[in-house]
Structures are given as C-alpha cells and as structure tokens.
Scaffold this motif. Structure first.
Motif, PDB file in Angstrom:
ATOM      1  N   ALA A 244       0.736  -1.153  -0.017  1.00  0.00           N
ATOM      2  CA  ALA A 244      -0.001  -0.165  -0.112  1.00  0.00           C
ATOM      3  C   ALA A 244       0.810   1.245  -0.038  1.00  0.00           C
ATOM      4  CB  ALA A 244      -0.935  -0.049   1.161  1.00  0.00           C
ATOM      5  N   GLY A 246       3.144   2.129  -1.996  1.00  0.00           N
ATOM      6  CA  GLY A 246       3.529   2.128  -3.376  1.00  0.00           C
ATOM      7  C   GLY A 246       4.819   1.986  -3.856  1.00  0.00           C
ATOM      8  N   CYS A 303      -0.032   6.833  -4.586  1.00  0.00           N
ATOM      9  CA  CYS A 303      -1.268   6.213  -4.100  1.00  0.00           C
ATOM     10  C   CYS A 303      -2.715   6.930  -3.895  1.00  0.00           C
ATOM     11  CB  CYS A 303      -0.914   6.094  -2.268  1.00  0.00           C
ATOM     12  SG  CYS A 303       0.633   5.243  -2.096  1.00  0.00           S
ATOM     13  N   PRO A 308      -4.539   1.505  -3.291  1.00  0.00           N
ATOM     14  CA  PRO A 308      -3.375   1.434  -3.683  1.00  0.00           C
ATOM     15  C   PRO A 308      -2.530   0.310  -3.717  1.00  0.00           C
ATOM     16  CG  PRO A 308      -3.733   3.127  -2.144  1.00  0.00           C
ATOM     17  CD  PRO A 308      -5.085   2.162  -2.127  1.00  0.00           C
ATOM     18  N   THR A 312      -0.191  -1.214  -7.070  1.00  0.00           N
ATOM     19  CA  THR A 312       1.215  -1.610  -6.856  1.00  0.00           C
ATOM     20  C   THR A 312       1.396  -2.922  -7.617  1.00  0.00           C
ATOM     21  OG1 THR A 312       1.471  -0.401  -4.590  1.00  0.00           O
ATOM     22  CG2 THR A 312       3.137  -2.250  -5.089  1.00  0.00           C
TER      23      THR A 312
END
Length: 383
Positions: A244, A246, A303, A308, A312
């Motif tokens: 999360a 990124g 993000c 997110p 990724t």
C-alpha cells in the motif's frame, strides 16, 4: 539527483562517476555472474540507501515516489544494484512502520548511512505460490527465544547483506497437521551474524547476475524475541501495508526499459537507421509503451488509486511485462548487431525476465488481482 541529508551527513546522489561505475559493473557481472565490489561500495557510500529511512533516524525521509525514482535511475545503469537497493529500502520502510522503538533506534541509522545493508529472505526453496505450507518455520521456546529452520531461496544480496528480513511460518501449538488451514507467518530481523544463519551464493542466474542472489539456510537458527518484526503471525498485514505504500519493483523494470530504449536510439542514430521513417515510428511506439509503464509506476507511488495495494501489483505486472517486450522489440530492430556475445540488449532482456519472476511473481500478481474481484466472503489474497 542530489538531496541534502541531515546535518553532518554527506550528500546523496547518483553522480556521473557512480553511473559509470555501475554500467561497467553490469557488463562485468554479466560475464562473471558475481557481484561487483566497486559498485556495491559506491552504492553504500552514495547516500541513496538512506532514501526510505525517516529523517529523525538520519535518513532522507523519502516517500514511495522518491524510492521509485531512485530505484529506476539505478536500474538504468545497473539493474542488479537497483534490485539490491530496492530490497534495502523495502526493509527500511517496514522497520519504520512496524519496528519497535529499539529496532528503529538500533537499525535505521545504520541502514541510512550504508553501514548496514538489508535484504529480504522470503521465497521458499521447494514451494509454489499459493501452496498452504512451507519448509521454513520458527518455534518459540520457554526462554522466549525462537528456533528457525528451513531454507530461503532466491535471496537478493545473499552473503552481502548485514541484515535479513526473514519470513517463516510460526504454527501455534494447537495447529493440527492436514487441516488444510494456512499456518500464520511471522517476520524476523536477523543480523548476518545470527547463529545458525548460513547464506550462500549457489544460484547461477540467467539475468540479474550481479545481484548476489542465493540461498539462506536456517539450521537451528536461534534468535531472541527482540528480532521479531510485528506481532507473531501478522506477516500478512506487514506485506499488505508494504504494498500500500506504493514502492514497487515496477520501478526496476522501467529503468531496464529506459536503458534498452536509450541503447536502441543510440544505435539507430549511429548506424543511420534513424533516417528511415519506419524505424522512427517503431521507436516511437516503444517510447510510448515505456511512458505508459512509467505512468503506472508513478500512480502506484502517488497512492491516488482507490486501492493502492492493487495498483502496486498492477504496476509490477505491467512494467515488467513491458520491459521484456521492449527489450525484445529493440533487439529485433537492431538485427544481428544485438545478437552478439556481450551485447547490451540480451543482458537487459534477461534482467527484465528476472523482475517478472521476483516476488510476487507476475503469475502470483495475476492471482492476487483476480481474487480482489471476489466478494468479501470469498477467498482472500494470502501471499
């Protein structure tokens, strides 16, 4: 790129001298299959390893976009060094969020100044993504110490790292064999000097040949509970939170694709091919695909997506696939000149393939992304 560190620290940057050293090292490692001492020393001394460390611990306090930019620029010059730097930053990010005050104070300053190089040891030697059980385990004794057993394969910077973030199963005493339920997993931060930890460079990879990718064996490896990162059995939450942020392996792939693009344009210019409209248009198409890959990596780092962690995964999958395709198309464009021993594009293609296989592998990325469409009562991503 050059950024001021906290007072008293040297400046961090990828200088022209370091770029040259990294490029020469990439060519040498492609032949020898060994990490290059000058490149590793340059990385440690560059200040770039401080990118993901918070400023209060002597780092640059860089967010995911900055980590991705640094990793991409390193990958343009030397993908193997970029992978080492990415793994180091990933460990630093996790310690910054999940570490105890003692772990942060003891490890983060050394991760920032380059005196401690961190690596991740997650992959199992004989298991596939999605399997329920793995060889590596940790059991806690009555004195609070943990005994770790197993083998971690495909560990970047094996024999080079000073600190390993090791992922193992920590089955509770009540877990019954054969229940089909996945055992909880836990992270441990193990210094290279930990008794029972044995790294070795036994893997001869086709690509990423300067990344010192090898095996870490855990043989009655004894570690105090202070080495545990996060609550017991909570590794999945740490993995999810890491995604999360990124920070993405897609940045390595974008750097490889950029290097291939630069080489193709340079060759086309010097050989006179650029005078042909067809060649210019083919190069333009490749450049557009490269920009698309860079765009999704930047979106992951920012993000800004609703989820997110999924972006990724998308960024890693798309960028690594694009890098492979771009390297192959560039090699076709160059013809026989790109098919000689020691040629740049075959090396970059092998490196790009390596990114697609790194965790989570592209196949596992597809599995995890597909699972995200199931309702909340359906299966959940577990790797």
């Amino acid at each position: 790129m050059s950024t001021d560190r906290s007072a008293g620290h040297r400046r961090a940057g990828l200088t022209a001298t370091l770029r040259s050293t990294l490029r020469e090292a990439a060519q040498e490692s492609a032949l020898t299959g060994r990490p290059n001492a000058a490149a590793l020393s340059g990385l440690r001394e560059s200040g770039l390893l401080a990118t993901a460390v918070p400023k209060e611990y002597g780092g640059l306090g860089g967010s995911a976009p900055e980590v991705n930019r640094v990793v991409e620029q390193l990958a343009v010059a030397n993908p193997s060094i970029a992978i080492i730097a990415y793994q180091h930053c990933s460990v630093a990010l996790r310690i910054a969020v999940w570490g105890t005050p003692a772990q942060k104070a003891g490890l983060l300053p050394r991760l920032a100044d380059g005196s401690c190089l961190a690596a991740s040891a997650w992959s199992e030697a004989a298991s596939r993504p999605g399997t329920r059980h793995a060889d590596s385990t940790a059991v806690q004794g009555g004195d609070g110490h943990w005994t770790l057993q197993g083998v971690k394969a495909f560990t970047t910077a094996a024999c080079l790292a000073d600190l390993y973030l090791v992922l193992v199963h920590t089955p509770p005493p009540t877990t019954a064999a054969g229940t089909g339920r996945r055992e909880p997993r836990t992270f441990f931060l193990l210094p290279s000097s930990t008794p029972g930890l044995y790294p070795e460079l036994s893997l001869d990879l086709a690509g990423m040949r300067g990344s010192a990718t090898g095996v870490v064996s855990l043989r009655h490896c004894s570690a105090p509970d202070t080495c545990r990162l996060g609550p017991p059995g909570d590794a999945q939450a740490i993995i999810a939170e890491g995604r999360a942020t990124g920070a993405t392996l897609g940045a390595v792939a974008v750097g490889i694709a950029q290097a291939a693009m630069d080489y193709a344009v340079q060759h086309a210019t010097h050989s006179g091919l650029l005078a042909r409209q067809l060649v210019r248009h083919r190069l333009t198409d490749l450049a557009t695909r490269l920009e698309a890959a860079r765009g999704i990596v930047e979106r992951a780092g920012a993000c800004t997506a609703p989820r997110p962690e999924l972006t990724t995964l998308h960024s890693k999958l798309f960028a690594s696939t694009t890098a492979e395709e771009l390297c192959l198309e560039a090699a076709r464009l160059l013809g026989s000149s790109g098919y000689q021993s020691g040629a740049v594009l075959p090396r970059l293609l092998a490196d790009a393939r390596g990114v697609s296989l790194m965790g989570p592998s592209n196949e596992l990325c597809r599995q995890l992304l597909a699972l995200s469409w199931l309702n909340k009562d359906g299966p959940k991503p577990t790797a």
